[in-house]
Scaffold this motif. Sequence first.
Motif, PDB file in Angstrom:
ATOM      1  N   PRO A  95       0.815  -1.224   0.000  1.00 14.74           N
ATOM      2  CA  PRO A  95       0.000   0.000   0.000  1.00 14.74           C
ATOM      3  C   PRO A  95       0.845   1.269   0.000  1.00 14.74           C
ATOM      4  O   PRO A  95       2.009   1.270   0.420  1.00 14.74           O
ATOM      5  CB  PRO A  95      -0.805  -0.115   1.300  1.00 14.74           C
ATOM      6  N   VAL A  96       0.230   2.335  -0.454  1.00 15.13           N
ATOM      7  CA  VAL A  96       0.819   3.676  -0.380  1.00 15.13           C
ATOM      8  C   VAL A  96       0.511   4.257   0.988  1.00 15.13           C
ATOM      9  O   VAL A  96      -0.646   4.284   1.412  1.00 15.13           O
ATOM     10  CB  VAL A  96       0.277   4.575  -1.499  1.00 15.13           C
ATOM     11  N   THR A  97       1.556   4.691   1.690  1.00 13.91           N
ATOM     12  CA  THR A  97       1.392   5.276   3.022  1.00 13.91           C
ATOM     13  C   THR A  97       1.024   6.753   2.951  1.00 13.91           C
ATOM     14  O   THR A  97       0.208   7.243   3.729  1.00 13.91           O
ATOM     15  CB  THR A  97       2.680   5.121   3.842  1.00 13.91           C
ATOM     16  N   ALA A  98       1.652   7.457   2.028  1.00 13.12           N
ATOM     17  CA  ALA A  98       1.451   8.908   1.969  1.00 13.12           C
ATOM     18  C   ALA A  98       1.726   9.417   0.571  1.00 13.12           C
ATOM     19  O   ALA A  98       2.409   8.760  -0.235  1.00 13.12           O
ATOM     20  CB  ALA A  98       2.358   9.614   2.967  1.00 13.12           C
ATOM     21  N   THR A  99       1.204  10.573   0.283  1.00  8.38           N
ATOM     22  CA  THR A  99       1.529  11.312  -0.938  1.00  8.38           C
ATOM     23  C   THR A  99       1.794  12.757  -0.536  1.00  8.38           C
ATOM     24  O   THR A  99       1.233  13.248   0.440  1.00  8.38           O
ATOM     25  CB  THR A  99       0.368  11.264  -1.955  1.00  8.38           C
ATOM     26  N   TYR A 100       2.650  13.414  -1.266  1.00  5.55           N
ATOM     27  CA  TYR A 100       2.890  14.826  -1.002  1.00  5.55           C
ATOM     28  C   TYR A 100       3.416  15.502  -2.256  1.00  5.55           C
ATOM     29  O   TYR A 100       3.805  14.836  -3.231  1.00  5.55           O
ATOM     30  CB  TYR A 100       3.850  15.027   0.173  1.00  5.55           C
ATOM     31  N   ALA A 101       3.392  16.807  -2.234  1.00  5.23           N
ATOM     32  CA  ALA A 101       3.886  17.589  -3.364  1.00  5.23           C
ATOM     33  C   ALA A 101       4.682  18.767  -2.849  1.00  5.23           C
ATOM     34  O   ALA A 101       4.401  19.301  -1.779  1.00  5.23           O
ATOM     35  CB  ALA A 101       2.729  18.080  -4.235  1.00  5.23           C
ATOM     36  N   GLY A 102       5.685  19.156  -3.597  1.00  2.74           N
ATOM     37  CA  GLY A 102       6.498  20.317  -3.253  1.00  2.74           C
ATOM     38  C   GLY A 102       6.746  21.161  -4.484  1.00  2.74           C
ATOM     39  O   GLY A 102       6.559  20.714  -5.615  1.00  2.74           O
ATOM     40  N   LEU A 103       7.153  22.397  -4.257  1.00  2.00           N
ATOM     41  CA  LEU A 103       7.479  23.305  -5.346  1.00  2.00           C
ATOM     42  C   LEU A 103       8.977  23.581  -5.349  1.00  2.00           C
ATOM     43  O   LEU A 103       9.560  23.840  -4.301  1.00  2.00           O
ATOM     44  CB  LEU A 103       6.726  24.634  -5.196  1.00  2.00           C
ATOM     45  N   ARG A 104       9.572  23.503  -6.522  1.00  4.73           N
ATOM     46  CA  ARG A 104      10.983  23.854  -6.660  1.00  4.73           C
ATOM     47  C   ARG A 104      11.104  25.221  -7.328  1.00  4.73           C
ATOM     48  O   ARG A 104      10.335  25.530  -8.241  1.00  4.73           O
ATOM     49  CB  ARG A 104      11.700  22.787  -7.501  1.00  4.73           C
ATOM     50  N   PRO A 105      12.057  26.030  -6.884  1.00  7.73           N
ATOM     51  CA  PRO A 105      12.191  27.377  -7.453  1.00  7.73           C
ATOM     52  C   PRO A 105      12.969  27.368  -8.766  1.00  7.73           C
ATOM     53  O   PRO A 105      14.072  27.914  -8.871  1.00  7.73           O
ATOM     54  CB  PRO A 105      12.934  28.143  -6.351  1.00  7.73           C
ATOM     55  N   GLY A 106      12.391  26.718  -9.784  1.00  6.71           N
ATOM     56  CA  GLY A 106      13.003  26.776 -11.103  1.00  6.71           C
ATOM     57  C   GLY A 106      13.004  28.202 -11.617  1.00  6.71           C
ATOM     58  O   GLY A 106      12.272  29.064 -11.127  1.00  6.71           O
ATOM     59  N   SER A 107      13.813  28.458 -12.613  1.00  3.16           N
ATOM     60  CA  SER A 107      13.870  29.812 -13.166  1.00  3.16           C
ATOM     61  C   SER A 107      13.893  29.747 -14.682  1.00  3.16           C
ATOM     62  O   SER A 107      13.776  28.673 -15.279  1.00  3.16           O
ATOM     63  CB  SER A 107      15.111  30.554 -12.636  1.00  3.16           C
ATOM     64  N   ASP A 108      14.054  30.908 -15.307  1.00  3.56           N
ATOM     65  CA  ASP A 108      14.042  30.980 -16.759  1.00  3.56           C
ATOM     66  C   ASP A 108      15.311  30.414 -17.379  1.00  3.56           C
ATOM     67  O   ASP A 108      15.412  30.313 -18.599  1.00  3.56           O
ATOM     68  CB  ASP A 108      13.816  32.432 -17.206  1.00  3.56           C
ATOM     69  N   GLU A 109      16.296  30.038 -16.563  1.00  9.65           N
ATOM     70  CA  GLU A 109      17.487  29.347 -17.036  1.00  9.65           C
ATOM     71  C   GLU A 109      17.799  28.205 -16.076  1.00  9.65           C
ATOM     72  O   GLU A 109      17.384  28.220 -14.924  1.00  9.65           O
ATOM     73  CB  GLU A 109      18.669  30.313 -17.139  1.00  9.65           C
ATOM     74  N   LYS A 110      18.546  27.208 -16.529  1.00 10.76           N
ATOM     75  CA  LYS A 110      18.755  26.004 -15.729  1.00 10.76           C
ATOM     76  C   LYS A 110      19.771  26.196 -14.613  1.00 10.76           C
ATOM     77  O   LYS A 110      19.690  25.556 -13.571  1.00 10.76           O
ATOM     78  CB  LYS A 110      19.202  24.845 -16.630  1.00 10.76           C
ATOM     79  N   GLU A 111      20.751  27.073 -14.805  1.00 14.62           N
ATOM     80  CA  GLU A 111      21.820  27.193 -13.824  1.00 14.62           C
ATOM     81  C   GLU A 111      21.386  27.975 -12.589  1.00 14.62           C
ATOM     82  O   GLU A 111      20.358  28.644 -12.591  1.00 14.62           O
ATOM     83  CB  GLU A 111      23.060  27.857 -14.444  1.00 14.62           C
ATOM     84  N   TYR A 112      22.202  27.864 -11.538  1.00 12.32           N
ATOM     85  CA  TYR A 112      21.963  28.670 -10.342  1.00 12.32           C
ATOM     86  C   TYR A 112      21.964  30.141 -10.729  1.00 12.32           C
ATOM     87  O   TYR A 112      22.804  30.597 -11.510  1.00 12.32           O
ATOM     88  CB  TYR A 112      23.071  28.447  -9.306  1.00 12.32           C
TER      89      TYR A 112
END
Length: 471
Positions: free
Chosen positions: A315-332
């Motif tokens: 069985p699945v115990t939990a589900t969750y979602a998060g947001l990553r701070p992507g930007s208009d370019e891939k690099e830091y």
Amino acid sequence: MEQTEVTRSIKQQTFDVAIIGGGLVGCAMARRFTLEGARVLLLERGSDILSGASKGNSAILHTGFDAPPESIELQCVQNGYQEYMAIRESMNLPVLKTGAHVVAWTENDLAQFPKILAKAHQNGITNAVEIGQSELLSREPGLAKHAKGAIWVPDEFLIDPWSAPLAYLQQAVDNGANLLLNCEVKDGEFDGQTWQLNTSKGQLKATSVVNCAGLRGDWLEKNLLGDSDFEIRPRKGQFVVFDKAAHHLIDSIILPVPNEITKGIVLTRTIFGNLLVGPTAEEQTDRDHAALDTKTLETLRQAAIEHIPALANIPVTATYAGLRPGSDEKEYRIHEHWDKHYITVGGIRSTGLTAALGIAQYIYQKYRTYFSHQPIAEPSTPHMPILAEHLKRDWQTPGYEEMVCHCELVTKREIEATFNTSVPPGDFGGLRRRTRACMGRCQGFYCSSRVAELAGDKLRIPLTVEEHNHD
């Protein structure tokens, strides 16, 4: 000391540096600057640290084998990895030495192996090697038989994704840093020497500002400088967590062959004894809410079963979602404005947990070109409680008095102890991250009322049924 008294004393000071954002990077930044002797003020808009993008990650300590060669990201990932391994024993931070397999599921995946391996070796990960199907399946017999081979990266490990940054900030606070929660920075002015920051707790002063605001980093930069050099484009990642009965089905981190958009969906044990699948990579405009989608979660579950067939019976115990701070370019997106005593650390996505300590090193080296302090000679070091399943837990030591959360084996002693630290939890989510209470099979159905009773009025946001349902 009362929160109002702390705020009053803080308003009278001019700090060397104000760090805005109490996520992974902000906590590591506060530690580095404090240890170097700076007077640090960390400002977080939430009621607890790690309450934004940092609360949803896959908890992998990355080697940087697939990072862009000669990039700031690679430098920070590898320096962060080395520093974590150097300090973890003194802080009692766990590591689960699993290694990782980058698995080819198609002929097209196999065709990418020479490029992946060449990049890994260029990045200094010379012990990464290609293995064939038979060796992969002998190592990981739980994988589906259509796995075609893998690249073995032995030094990719699993760590506790929340105890580590908490330890960084606790060390900072224990050695003199100041933390203000529920403190949103609205705008500010620089008079040539000092920043006047207008916040939800009044005006605060600092000589320099480090913007670690994550999902709001571009907005903050615009509010402080008048314009922003980058744009945050939030990327949602949804995860499925299988029951602890699944943990024996794989021994290593199972990585996909990445594409131009995402590193792909990972199958991995967690340091807490579960099996994790995710994340997805979904662009959205909302910077506050990462809504779960039943259809997407079922697709994730089916993908996991396709790769590890025995998961069909777990069985699945939990589900969750998060947001990553992507930007208009891939690099830091690290932007320096030293004429204004300001630097932004933005666009830190999937490697942030590993890179945080390295990013803090990198920023401080830039900072010390303009400012100098006397490092703390003998800083105190926190000793963190162990939440990792493979190590000795609190319940295994006599005198814990009561088992509060039976799913995650969390004791009354553990819950009470977390309120007696320099960075106690501010809300229910923070209490869960510090103890694992209410994060097991029943998701707090049986223990949340007792947890609420023990928390009492110690949380800034009281533990309520409504918050429990939305956490």
